[in-house]
Design an enzyme around this catalytic site. Structure first.
Site, PDB file in Angstrom:
ATOM      1  N   TRP A 133       0.838  -1.203   0.000  1.00 35.96           N
ATOM      2  CA  TRP A 133       0.000   0.000   0.000  1.00 35.96           C
ATOM      3  C   TRP A 133       0.872   1.251   0.000  1.00 35.96           C
ATOM      4  O   TRP A 133       0.527   2.255  -0.617  1.00 35.96           O
ATOM      5  CB  TRP A 133      -0.902  -0.004   1.239  1.00 35.96           C
ATOM      6  N   HIS A 134       2.026   1.179   0.687  1.00 33.83           N
ATOM      7  CA  HIS A 134       2.883   2.349   0.806  1.00 33.83           C
ATOM      8  C   HIS A 134       3.568   2.700  -0.517  1.00 33.83           C
ATOM      9  O   HIS A 134       3.932   3.872  -0.710  1.00 33.83           O
ATOM     10  CB  HIS A 134       3.939   2.131   1.887  1.00 33.83           C
ATOM     11  N   GLY A 135       3.769   1.760  -1.371  1.00 27.61           N
ATOM     12  CA  GLY A 135       4.417   2.102  -2.626  1.00 27.61           C
ATOM     13  C   GLY A 135       4.672   0.902  -3.514  1.00 27.61           C
ATOM     14  O   GLY A 135       4.745  -0.237  -3.045  1.00 27.61           O
TER      15      GLY A 135
END
Length: 486
Positions: free
Chosen positions: A325-327
């Site tokens: 989700w973060h990247g």
């Protein structure tokens, strides 16, 4: 428009005055003002992606109503999956398409096939991961009969796009925020002052701690191959304080700003670097995201009801998904997997809920055992952050290899790379000041929340003015918040 910009310093008072002195007699006008202000706030970044935000908002509003009014289960499922697929589709195209295309091409190259995948040359819409999760939680809660669909479009649109939380959270729930949006609000002086106090502390975290740590941390990470291990350790520590000051600073400003308008947002940080184990760390770091994955992924997968095998599987799934989700980079996936490994002993031994209260509650200092636990937990966190910050896996491995070398025992502060920007000794002094204030205020919602109850007026205002002076003295050029890229 950044929270730490002159533009926002002009924008916020204007909206505040209109909100309380022009539209205060009409809840509809107040909410309409918040919606228009939020859309203007977002359009200042890139007006073209405002239409994507508006489309996503209308999609979830419309499908929510269709699910609510569906005559049968099949029709309800249709509208539910339409919303889920379209929302995740947009997120996938903008955020993950290039990652999957590159990874697929690399996988084929190992088998002897060479292809040139079509890449998308588009920028990531700021806040898309956050407002997408707002909408997803809304439609999931309707589908599971936890809430009823909101029929007032303006109220729902404010829930999705309320400007303090729009671009970097916290990730709100309809059950928490919508009732506040629909309720008449009256000005509360005490809450407004508390909001300003939290904004002040958030700005200090961002402008003084995070931005100055970033200046040196970026130099060290960008030149890591040429630096001794001791400097690399310093770089990892500086990034650790950078990301905390940056993201928790944003959250403080968001919560304080919302409180100015009579709205309480979900708490996002609870002094995570004072945690005694990784499980406690994740109850205190990015709380709104952790609870989102718990409620909408971990529990539906079976949670901890099964044996150790299921608990281990589900824990790895949510941490890897959280990393992703973060990247769109393997570094984030490894970061998530590392945290899953770190938390695994407490999951297996069922000690993950041992430390529910803040450390050394009611005491000035922790015990030696608590201090040891905090040091170990902090060390593991710093190690994992290296993967989060590194450009790729190769960079992360090279960085870690450089730490564990003979040069680890050299003196880091004499290195020429540290001579640019803020003096490293001054920065370490600022971090120490920040650390002490956070420790003394760790039992509050934020570090300086209860100053008026604990110290006399003279010392209180002396501290306020000291923080303000430090913000103006050490605040450099405007820097975006790290989580804008997520």
């Amino acid at each position: 428009m950044l929270f730490n910009s002159l533009d926002f310093a002009i924008f916020l008072p204007i909206v505040f005055i209109l909100y309380w002195f022009v539209t205060q007699k009409s809840l509809t006008l107040q909410n309409l003002l918040l919606l228009l202000a939020s859309y203007f706030f977002y359009a200042c970044w890139d007006w073209r992606f405002l239409f994507l935000l508006m489309f996503s908002t209308f999609l979830d509003y419309f499908t929510g109503l269709k699910m609510q009014d569906a005559k049968n289960t099949g029709l309800k499922k249709f509208w539910f999956w339409l919303s889920i697929i379209v929302n995740l589709g947009f997120l996938g195209i903008f955020k993950y398409y290039n990652f999957f295309a590159e990874s697929f091409a690399e996988s084929l190259s190992y088998l002897g096939f060479k292809i040139n995948p079509v890449m998308l040359n588009i920028i990531l819409p700021v806040g898309i991961s956050f407002y997408t999760f707002h909408g997803l939680s809304y439609v999931i809660d309707i589908y599971k009969y936890k809430i009823k669909a909101e029929r007032n479009f303006i109220d729902y649109a404010v829930f999705v796009s309320f400007f303090p939380l729009l671009v970097a959270g916290p990730i709100e729930r309809a059950t928490h925020l919508l009732p506040q949006i629909k309720k008449q609000r009256t000005f509360d002086y005490t809450k407004a002052v508390d909001g300003l106090r939290q904004i002040l502390w958030g700005l200090f975290k961002k402008v003084v701690i995070a931005d100055n740590c970033a200046e040196l941390a970026n130099q060290i990470f960008n030149n890591s191959a040429d630096l001794p291990g001791s400097v690399l350790v310093l770089g990892a520590l500086l990034f650790t304080f950078q990301i905390y000051g940056d993201f928790s600073g944003y959250s403080d400003i968001a919560l304080g700003t919302a409180r100015l308008f009579g709205i309480e947002l979900l708490r996002n940080f609870a002094f995570p670097y004072f945690s005694r184990d990784i499980a406690e760390f994740w109850r205190r770091w990015h709380i709104s995201l952790s609870s989102w994955f718990k409620d909408y992924l971990y529990i539906p997968l079976g949670g901890s009801k099964g044996g150790n095998g299921m608990r281990i599987r589900n824990t790895f799934i949510i941490f890897i998904v959280s990393g992703f989700w973060h990247g769109a980079n393997w570094t984030f996936i490894v970061w998530g997997a590392l945290n899953a490994l770190f938390i695994m002993p407490s999951i297996i031994m069922k000690t993950n809920r041992n430390n529910l209260e803040i450390v050394a509650q009611g005491k000035l200092l922790p015990t030696l055992k608590e201090l040891f636990q905090m040091v170990i937990t902090f060390g593991l966190t710093v190690f994992a952050w290296i993967f989060f910050r590194a450009e790729d896996i190769t960079h992360a491995i090279s960085y870690i290899s450089g730490i564990f070398s003979r040069s680890l025992f050299s003196l880091p502060l004499g290195n020429s790379i540290l001579n640019g920007g803020i003096n490293v000794y001054v920065l370490l002094g600022l971090i120490f000041f920040f650390f002490v204030i956070e420790w003394l205020g760790r039992e509050n919602q934020y570090a300086i929340a209860k100053l008026e109850l604990k110290v006399n007026k003279t010392f209180r205002y002396l501290l306020y003015y000291t923080i303000i002076i430090l913000i103006f003295w050490f605040g450099g050029k405007e820097q975006e918040f790290i989580y804008f890229q997520f």
